[in-house]
Design an enzyme around this catalytic site. Structure first.
Site, PDB file in Angstrom:
ATOM      1  N   HIS A   7     -11.972   1.360   2.568  1.00 29.61           N
ATOM      2  CA  HIS A   7     -11.356   2.674   1.510  1.00 29.61           C
ATOM      3  C   HIS A   7     -11.910   2.970   0.063  1.00 29.61           C
ATOM      4  CE1 HIS A   7      -6.646   1.874   2.821  1.00 29.61           C
ATOM      5  NE2 HIS A   7      -7.693   2.247   3.461  1.00 29.61           N
ATOM      6  N   ASP A  32      -9.898  -2.782   1.406  1.00 30.55           N
ATOM      7  CA  ASP A  32      -9.745  -2.661   2.505  1.00 30.55           C
ATOM      8  C   ASP A  32     -11.243  -2.490   2.971  1.00 30.55           C
ATOM      9  OD1 ASP A  32     -10.106  -0.206   5.276  1.00 30.55           O
ATOM     10  OD2 ASP A  32      -7.970  -1.120   4.629  1.00 30.55           O
ATOM     11  N   TRP A  71       0.424  -1.465  -0.265  1.00 26.69           N
ATOM     12  CA  TRP A  71       0.161  -0.296  -0.318  1.00 26.69           C
ATOM     13  C   TRP A  71       0.897   1.392  -0.290  1.00 26.69           C
ATOM     14  CZ3 TRP A  71      -0.312   3.775   3.773  1.00 26.69           C
ATOM     15  CH2 TRP A  71      -1.029   5.108   3.427  1.00 26.69           C
ATOM     16  N   GLU A  98      -2.674  -2.698  -2.479  1.00 24.92           N
ATOM     17  CA  GLU A  98      -4.857  -2.169  -1.751  1.00 24.92           C
ATOM     18  C   GLU A  98      -4.909  -1.077  -2.421  1.00 24.92           C
ATOM     19  OE1 GLU A  98      -2.928  -2.546   2.434  1.00 24.92           O
ATOM     20  OE2 GLU A  98      -5.557  -1.002   2.488  1.00 24.92           O
ATOM     21  N   ASP A 139      -7.641  -4.527   9.899  1.00 23.34           N
ATOM     22  CA  ASP A 139      -7.013  -3.273   9.859  1.00 23.34           C
ATOM     23  C   ASP A 139      -8.273  -2.047  10.743  1.00 23.34           C
ATOM     24  OD1 ASP A 139      -5.365  -1.412   9.176  1.00 23.34           O
ATOM     25  OD2 ASP A 139      -5.468  -1.254   7.104  1.00 23.34           O
ATOM     26  N   ASP A 161     -12.530   8.976   9.056  1.00 22.97           N
ATOM     27  CA  ASP A 161     -12.010   7.640   8.946  1.00 22.97           C
ATOM     28  C   ASP A 161     -11.885   6.412   8.612  1.00 22.97           C
ATOM     29  OD1 ASP A 161      -9.692   6.451  10.863  1.00 22.97           O
ATOM     30  OD2 ASP A 161     -11.099   6.080  12.031  1.00 22.97           O
TER      31      ASP A 161
END
Ligand code: RNT
Ligand code: ZN
Length: 420
Positions: free
Chosen positions: A264, A261, A187, A228, A328, A296
């Site tokens: 994301h 993710d 990433w 990622e 994560d 976030d």
């Protein structure tokens, strides 16, 4: 609750599931074989233990100042052991390059080698734990421009290519030593705060850099490459080079794994619906299970509808062998061992719920176009006595049942964390 009470509740629950055609014993057996990769970085707020210690960068932020964070790798391993002891099953570790142990000596990231992770290897070997790995392409002077593998500066690009290559070799070493392939996930934070005029050149450079990183073929029995994507970061609000479309294309054309993710994407966009599509074209994927909240992307995982949907997709699609489940998130405002425990236990609960579905029956209803019954059954399943099976699973796996784990975490805080 006493053992007898847990067993009695389980017996009734198991019979109830049985009437729906679900075998609870089989579900628990499958579940015990699923390894979740716990991310080391929840334990020290994504700090790492490099010499000298750097600032967290790359548009990542861990907020909060809860006492007791791990100050070195020994403490981090101790905290991880505490978390693993509260989580049913056998699980993996997801390690970042910045958690190297180089003594007092500064070792540049391009020079990192397996010897700098010898103590992690020994620890994992003793616990029969697999390790996944990540190059750390942030929190470093060479990443200060906001660009790494996509930088227009050839020397910056070279530096990060060399670091990522070193990371793959370290992953290969973990795979060989621990007898299970290490997923090495790349990433990079590269992006612009404000609107760029050239969106394509950085992407062309990123693709070229990745080709250089992955040039050497490594044995997939030892290590697996993964990439990622991200929608935006702090300081890269307008443009991220490694977008979802970019990496989906890259993974499909180059044969790497794709890392999805959960934090994301746009707030209403979910990764659960991407799993089956990605796996039409890719052999395997990696998940970073996380929870986005507004800006976030990394709140502690809870048993949300989306978490259940992710687990359902993996189980219903029969993808357990093709999806690597990593976590994560990082929260510095609560007990960090508890954060790992809550998030991981939730992931396992979601998987158990998915394994307790009468999937054949549900599929048949769908194929028969009996959508009334499909909806009815999906809703009926929600009130089956799942909790009794989960408690029994924890009992069998010899970890605390129900909120008893919190007492253990509090003891650990009192005896270990508060003394730091
Ligand atoms: C960042 C990515 C990445 C990191 C870790 C620390 O947005 O999610 O996976 O969280 O590499
Ligand atoms: Zn991630």
């Amino acid at each position: 609750m006493t053992t007898e009470q847990i067993e009695a509740a389980y017996t009734i629950a198991s019979e109830r599931y049985g009437t729906m055609g679900v075998d609870t014993e089989k579900a628990m057996e499958i579940l015990s074989g699923i390894a979740i990769s716990l991310h080391c970085w929840q334990g020290d707020d994504v700090g790492g233990f490099e010499v000298p210690d750097g600032e967290l960068g790359g548009g990542l932020a861990a907020t909060g100042n809860y006492p007791g964070k791990a100050r070195n790798a020994d403490e981090l391993r101790q905290d991880l052991d505490a978390a693993y002891s509260l989580i049913p099953g056998s699980h993996r570790l997801n390690l970042h390059a910045m958690y190297s142990e180089t003594g007092k000596k500064r070792v540049e990231r391009t020079e990192l080698a397996p010897e700098h992770f010898a103590r992690w290897t020994d620890w994992a070997k003793a616990a029969e734990r697999g390790i996944d790995f990540n190059p750390t392409c942030f929190s470093h002077p060479m990443a200060e421009s906001g660009f790494t593998l996509a930088s227009a500066d050839e020397s910056v690009r070279r530096f990060w290519i060399d670091h990522c290559k070193a990371a793959r070799k370290i992953g290969e070493h973990f795979g060989r030593e621990l007898g299970t392939p290490s997923v090495v996930n790349v990433w990079v934070p590269d992006g612009y705060k404000d609107t760029p005029v050239d969106r394509v050149s950085p992407r062309l450079r990123l693709a070229e850099s990745l080709d250089a990183v992955f040039e050497e073929e490594l044995d997939p029995e030892l290590q697996l490459d993964s990439v990622e994507s991200k929608l935006f970061g702090i300081g890269s609000e307008s443009y991220v080079v490694g977008s979802h479309e970019f990496y989906l294309g890259y993974a499909v054309s180059s044969g790497t794994l794709l890392c999805l993710d959960a934090g994301h994407f746009h707030p209403t966009e979910v990764i659960s619906d991407k799993i089956s599509s990605a796996l039409v074209f890719l052999d395997e994927i990696l998940l970073h299970v996380s929870r986005g909240v507004r800006w976030d992307s990394d709140h502690v995982v809870v048993l949300s509808d989306e978490l259940q949907a992710i687990a359902q997709e993996i189980v219903r699609g029969e993808f357990l062998d093709r999806v690597h489940i990593g976590l994560d998130f990082f929260d510095a405002s609560i007990n960090r061992v508890a954060a790992w425990t809550i998030g991981t236990r939730c992931m396992i609960k979601a998987l158990l719920m998915a394994l307790l579905e009468p999937i054949d029956e549900l599929r048949r209803l769908e194929l028969d176009e009996d959508f009334t019954a499909r909806l009815a059954m999906l809703e009926e399943l929600k009130t089956l006595p799942f909790g009794a099976v989960w408690d029994y699973y924890c009992l069998k796996q010899e970890v605390p049942v129900g909120p008893a784990w919190l007492d253990a975490a509090r003891d650990y805080e009192k005896n270990v964390l508060s003394k730091r």
